[in-house]
Design a protein around this motif. Structure first.
Motif, mmCIF file in Angstrom:
data_model
loop_
_atom_site.group_PDB
_atom_site.id
_atom_site.type_symbol
_atom_site.label_atom_id
_atom_site.label_comp_id
_atom_site.label_asym_id
_atom_site.label_seq_id
_atom_site.Cartn_x
_atom_site.Cartn_y
_atom_site.Cartn_z
ATOM 1 N N ASP A 27 0.813 -1.193 0.000
ATOM 2 C CA ASP A 27 0.000 0.000 0.000
ATOM 3 C C ASP A 27 0.865 1.270 0.000
ATOM 4 O O ASP A 27 0.694 2.138 0.834
ATOM 5 C CB ASP A 27 -0.918 -0.037 1.226
ATOM 6 C CG ASP A 27 -2.094 0.917 1.068
ATOM 7 O OD1 ASP A 27 -2.428 1.227 -0.078
ATOM 8 O OD2 ASP A 27 -2.645 1.346 2.090
ATOM 9 N N THR A 28 1.794 1.379 -0.936
ATOM 10 C CA THR A 28 2.670 2.550 -0.991
ATOM 11 C C THR A 28 1.922 3.726 -1.601
ATOM 12 O O THR A 28 1.284 3.580 -2.639
ATOM 13 C CB THR A 28 3.903 2.257 -1.859
ATOM 14 O OG1 THR A 28 4.271 0.916 -1.667
ATOM 15 C CG2 THR A 28 5.054 3.169 -1.510
ATOM 16 N N PRO A 29 1.978 4.893 -0.972
ATOM 17 C CA PRO A 29 1.312 6.061 -1.557
ATOM 18 C C PRO A 29 1.979 6.471 -2.869
ATOM 19 O O PRO A 29 3.169 6.217 -3.062
ATOM 20 C CB PRO A 29 1.484 7.141 -0.490
ATOM 21 C CG PRO A 29 2.591 6.685 0.376
ATOM 22 C CD PRO A 29 2.668 5.196 0.279
ATOM 23 N N SER A 30 1.207 7.098 -3.740
ATOM 24 C CA SER A 30 1.788 7.493 -5.022
ATOM 25 C C SER A 30 2.743 8.673 -4.835
ATOM 26 O O SER A 30 2.640 9.431 -3.879
ATOM 27 C CB SER A 30 0.690 7.829 -6.028
ATOM 28 O OG SER A 30 -0.326 8.578 -5.420
ATOM 29 N N ALA A 31 3.685 8.789 -5.750
ATOM 30 C CA ALA A 31 4.718 9.826 -5.689
ATOM 31 C C ALA A 31 4.084 11.220 -5.771
ATOM 32 O O ALA A 31 3.012 11.382 -6.337
ATOM 33 C CB ALA A 31 5.707 9.624 -6.820
ATOM 34 N N THR A 33 2.965 14.947 -6.803
ATOM 35 C CA THR A 33 2.776 15.649 -8.071
ATOM 36 C C THR A 33 2.965 17.145 -7.824
ATOM 37 O O THR A 33 2.562 17.666 -6.786
ATOM 38 C CB THR A 33 1.382 15.402 -8.677
ATOM 39 O OG1 THR A 33 0.390 15.801 -7.735
ATOM 40 C CG2 THR A 33 1.176 13.936 -9.004
ATOM 41 N N ASP A 66 0.715 12.217 -1.447
ATOM 42 C CA ASP A 66 0.001 11.212 -0.645
ATOM 43 C C ASP A 66 0.886 10.700 0.489
ATOM 44 O O ASP A 66 0.389 10.326 1.548
ATOM 45 C CB ASP A 66 -0.440 10.039 -1.530
ATOM 46 C CG ASP A 66 -1.653 10.406 -2.369
ATOM 47 O OD1 ASP A 66 -2.328 11.397 -2.025
ATOM 48 O OD2 ASP A 66 -1.911 9.712 -3.371
ATOM 49 N N GLN A 129 10.059 9.219 -1.977
ATOM 50 C CA GLN A 129 9.711 9.392 -3.392
ATOM 51 C C GLN A 129 9.769 10.881 -3.753
ATOM 52 O O GLN A 129 9.528 11.726 -2.898
ATOM 53 C CB GLN A 129 8.303 8.875 -3.656
ATOM 54 C CG GLN A 129 8.073 7.460 -3.207
ATOM 55 C CD GLN A 129 6.632 7.019 -3.453
ATOM 56 O OE1 GLN A 129 6.353 6.276 -4.371
ATOM 57 N NE2 GLN A 129 5.724 7.526 -2.627
ATOM 58 N N GLY A 131 8.730 14.065 -6.697
ATOM 59 C CA GLY A 131 7.962 14.545 -7.833
ATOM 60 C C GLY A 131 8.590 15.867 -8.232
ATOM 61 O O GLY A 131 9.171 16.556 -7.399
#
Ligand SMILES: [Zn+2]
Ligand SMILES: [Zn+2]
Length: 162
Positions: A27-31, A33, A66, A129, A131
């Motif tokens: 359940d890794t949060p998205s990078a 933006t 996220d 991560q 962005g």
């Protein structure tokens, strides 16, 4: 007999724990933006993509992370040259936040040579991560931003609306 049952229960329990922890990992949060909405020499010209050496550049961007913001870095480098500078923002209003409007006035070093530059806005989240958004930027010499020594001739359109 009882002991065997106990061991079996323990084994079942530990596999369950393993199962749950591996589930969480997926359940890794998205990078993050990043979108630069404004970059310019000031609030009169918020998006002219021009900055003056020795003055501030107004930057505005929409950030979604996220994984929650860890740091925000602005990197500026020459298009045809080695001159570069950067600034890291870790203010309380950004760190640990998911959605934020980034609004800062980046100080352009007085010694920055005039010319074409590239600006990168890099957002790192607490998962490691990143962005990034980028924009072109022209840096002009401080003298062109000077109001002193400016002739107040009548050809100039002065705005007298108050
Ligand atoms: Zn501003
Ligand atoms: Zn670049």
């Amino acid at each position: 007999m009882k002991r065997k049952l106990f061991l079996g229960a323990m084994l079942l329990l530990s596999t369950n724990v393993l199962f749950f922890s591996s589930c969480e990992k997926e359940d890794t949060p998205s990078a993050p933006t990043v979108k630069i909405t404004e970059l310019g020499s000031g609030h009169d010209n918020p998006n002219d993509k021009i900055a003056y050496a020795g003055s501030d550049a107004h930057i505005e961007a929409e950030i979604t992370a996220d994984g929650l913001i860890e740091s925000i870095t602005v990197e500026v480098h020459q298009e045809d040259g080695d001159y570069e500078f950067n600034k890291v923002y870790t203010d309380a209003k950004y760190v640990g936040v998911k959605n934020v409007t980034f609004h800062e006035h980046l100080e352009i070093p007085a010694e920055a040579p005039e010319g074409e530059y590239h600006l990168h806005l890099v957002v790192r989240d607490q998962e490691g991560q990143t962005g990034m958004a980028e924009s072109e930027l022209i840096i002009k010499p401080a003298s062109e931003n000077d109001d002193d020594g400016h002739d107040h001739d009548d050809e100039h359109d002065h705005d007298h609306n108050h």
